[in-house]
Design a protein around this motif. Structure first.
Motif, PDB file in Angstrom:
ATOM      1  N   TRP A 116      26.635  37.987  60.990  1.00 50.85           N
ATOM      2  CA  TRP A 116      25.318  38.218  60.395  1.00 50.85           C
ATOM      3  C   TRP A 116      25.047  39.721  60.365  1.00 50.85           C
ATOM      4  O   TRP A 116      25.113  40.394  61.391  1.00 50.85           O
ATOM      5  CB  TRP A 116      24.241  37.526  61.224  1.00 50.85           C
ATOM      6  N   ASP A 118      22.617  42.682  57.844  1.00 47.27           N
ATOM      7  CA  ASP A 118      21.765  43.002  56.691  1.00 47.27           C
ATOM      8  C   ASP A 118      21.192  41.743  56.054  1.00 47.27           C
ATOM      9  O   ASP A 118      21.143  41.600  54.828  1.00 47.27           O
ATOM     10  CB  ASP A 118      22.549  43.801  55.645  1.00 47.27           C
ATOM     11  N   ASN A 119      20.772  40.800  56.898  1.00 50.56           N
ATOM     12  CA  ASN A 119      20.142  39.553  56.443  1.00 50.56           C
ATOM     13  C   ASN A 119      21.063  38.684  55.588  1.00 50.56           C
ATOM     14  O   ASN A 119      20.596  37.882  54.770  1.00 50.56           O
ATOM     15  CB  ASN A 119      18.851  39.841  55.668  1.00 50.56           C
ATOM     16  N   VAL A 120      22.355  38.834  55.764  1.00 56.31           N
ATOM     17  CA  VAL A 120      23.342  38.001  55.076  1.00 56.31           C
ATOM     18  C   VAL A 120      24.262  37.387  56.114  1.00 56.31           C
ATOM     19  O   VAL A 120      24.709  38.067  57.044  1.00 56.31           O
ATOM     20  CB  VAL A 120      24.168  38.821  54.061  1.00 56.31           C
ATOM     21  N   TYR A 122      27.872  35.347  56.901  1.00 60.60           N
ATOM     22  CA  TYR A 122      29.222  35.028  56.428  1.00 60.60           C
ATOM     23  C   TYR A 122      29.809  33.993  57.382  1.00 60.60           C
ATOM     24  O   TYR A 122      29.771  34.174  58.604  1.00 60.60           O
ATOM     25  CB  TYR A 122      30.105  36.272  56.420  1.00 60.60           C
ATOM     26  N   LYS A 140      29.599  33.310  51.812  1.00 64.29           N
ATOM     27  CA  LYS A 140      28.512  34.275  51.940  1.00 64.29           C
ATOM     28  C   LYS A 140      27.200  33.565  51.620  1.00 64.29           C
ATOM     29  O   LYS A 140      27.071  32.921  50.581  1.00 64.29           O
ATOM     30  CB  LYS A 140      28.731  35.439  50.965  1.00 64.29           C
ATOM     31  N   ASP A 142      23.213  34.406  51.406  1.00 59.22           N
ATOM     32  CA  ASP A 142      22.086  35.336  51.412  1.00 59.22           C
ATOM     33  C   ASP A 142      20.833  34.505  51.158  1.00 59.22           C
ATOM     34  O   ASP A 142      20.497  34.192  50.013  1.00 59.22           O
ATOM     35  CB  ASP A 142      22.283  36.394  50.320  1.00 59.22           C
ATOM     36  N   ALA A 145      18.175  36.068  48.818  1.00 55.51           N
ATOM     37  CA  ALA A 145      18.579  36.068  47.414  1.00 55.51           C
ATOM     38  C   ALA A 145      18.503  34.659  46.831  1.00 55.51           C
ATOM     39  O   ALA A 145      18.108  34.477  45.674  1.00 55.51           O
ATOM     40  CB  ALA A 145      19.995  36.614  47.277  1.00 55.51           C
ATOM     41  N   THR A 287      35.889  36.125  49.917  1.00 56.57           N
ATOM     42  CA  THR A 287      34.552  35.554  50.079  1.00 56.57           C
ATOM     43  C   THR A 287      34.101  34.845  48.807  1.00 56.57           C
ATOM     44  O   THR A 287      34.291  35.333  47.698  1.00 56.57           O
ATOM     45  CB  THR A 287      33.532  36.667  50.408  1.00 56.57           C
ATOM     46  N   ASP A 289      30.554  33.253  47.147  1.00 60.41           N
ATOM     47  CA  ASP A 289      29.112  33.368  47.289  1.00 60.41           C
ATOM     48  C   ASP A 289      28.475  32.004  47.074  1.00 60.41           C
ATOM     49  O   ASP A 289      28.673  31.363  46.038  1.00 60.41           O
ATOM     50  CB  ASP A 289      28.575  34.365  46.260  1.00 60.41           C
TER      51      ASP A 289
END
Length: 322
Positions: A116, A118-120, A122, A140, A142, A145, A287, A289
């Motif tokens: 974890w 930057d607020n993302v 994986y 990923k 987010d 987003a 990765t 998304d």
């Protein structure tokens, strides 16, 4: 989206929203019963205030967490996480295991590593999942987003609030305990070979909601509906227990949330305060998304060629309930 990916996604999403906000466990530690109740509420408040300050300054620690839910809540099960977590800002490198991840699915990964930053988030979904994802094993996710892309204002507020909840590090959890009107010192206790002081407090559902800053992002009607849902589940309140060492740092934090279906439990232990948390996110080539995946599912369903994918999307939402 395969069953294995859906299950891991649901479990990992629940973990992302809960893993630092405790919902869970009672008991633990060998308590000196003779000293129980010896400290006044003022003494307990002073000690916990010192612990809050020291924990805030520590910024990071190694964490081991166990979350248990009764069978009446989404089938129940156990989830365990261990690794290193930092706060202000939030960053983590944790590995998840447990029955909620693997139950009923022979293809599910036995463990999922979660990063974890930057607020993302994986998630390493494993080699089996990679076969269905063009050889890419890292998902990923987010949340911000996803909410923004949806155009759903309520979802955006809820997702943003969930990200804020990720900042409920041990220091913030101590702050919530300090807000309990009946916090007390139970005496000395030995936890994992460490000499500690044991504190406990209880919060009603109304008090807990009032102290949860992330819920302030919801409208009054949304908050009222959330409260109705909590009351419908038969949740009575939250018991929080904290064991603090001689350096004014938490060693263990338990919370019990009782409901008509049984108690949901989370127990966290902390060590190595100040441990460095360095997260190297996976390269883009490894990765996939989640937002792009869901868009493809939506496009396929809209064209009438992907009914199965649409069913998978529905299942993914169901798996995410805890």
């Amino acid at each position: 989206m395969t069953v294995a990916v859906r299950r891991a996604l649901g479990a990992a999403t629940a973990t992302a929203l809960l893993c630092t906000g405790a919902v869970a466990c009672s008991g633990g530690g060998k308590t000196d019963e003779g000293a129980a109740g010896a400290g006044s509420q003022t003494q307990a408040t002073q000690a916990l205030t010192a612990a809050f300050k020291k924990t805030s300054a520590a910024k990071s620690a190694k964490v081991a967490m166990t979350m248990k839910t009764p069978a009446g809540l989404g089938g129940g099960g156990t989830m365990k996480l261990s690794g290193t977590m930092g706060w202000d800002p939030t960053v983590m490198d944790m590995t998840m295991t447990g029955s909620e991840l693997t139950a009923g699915d022979p293809d599910a990964p036995e463990s999922v590593r979660m990063l974890w930053q930057d607020n993302v988030m994986y998630m390493d979904m494993g080699a089996k999942a990679a076969k269905d994802m063009d050889g890419k094993r890292w998902m990923k996710m987010d949340l911000g987003a996803l909410a923004e892309k949806s155009g759903d204002e309520q979802m955006m507020r809820q997702m943003t609030g969930s990200l804020d909840s990720m900042n409920q590090d041990p220091a913030q959890q101590i702050a919530v305990l300090l807000s309990s009107p009946n916090v007390k010192h139970l005496g000395a206790a030995t936890v994992g070979g460490v000499r500690t002081e044991h504190y406990k407090g209880k919060l009603t559902v109304d008090e807990m909601m009032a102290k949860n800053d992330s819920l302030k992002l919801l409208s009054k009607s949304e908050r009222d509906q959330l409260l109705k849902n909590v009351e419908k589940a038969g949740i009575k309140g939250y018991d929080t227990e904290l064991w603090v060492n001689e350096d004014d740092l938490p060693v263990r934090l338990d919370v019990t949330m009782d409901s008509e279906q049984g108690a949901a439990e989370i127990s966290e232990t902390f060590s190595d305060y100040g441990a460095a948390v360095k997260v190297d996110v996976p390269p883009a080539g490894d990765t996939f998304d989640l937002m792009e995946m869901l868009k493809k599912i939506g496009d396929a369903a809209g064209s009438g060629t992907g009914s199965g994918a649409g069913d998978d999307f529905s299942d993914a939402g169901a798996d995410g309930s805890v």
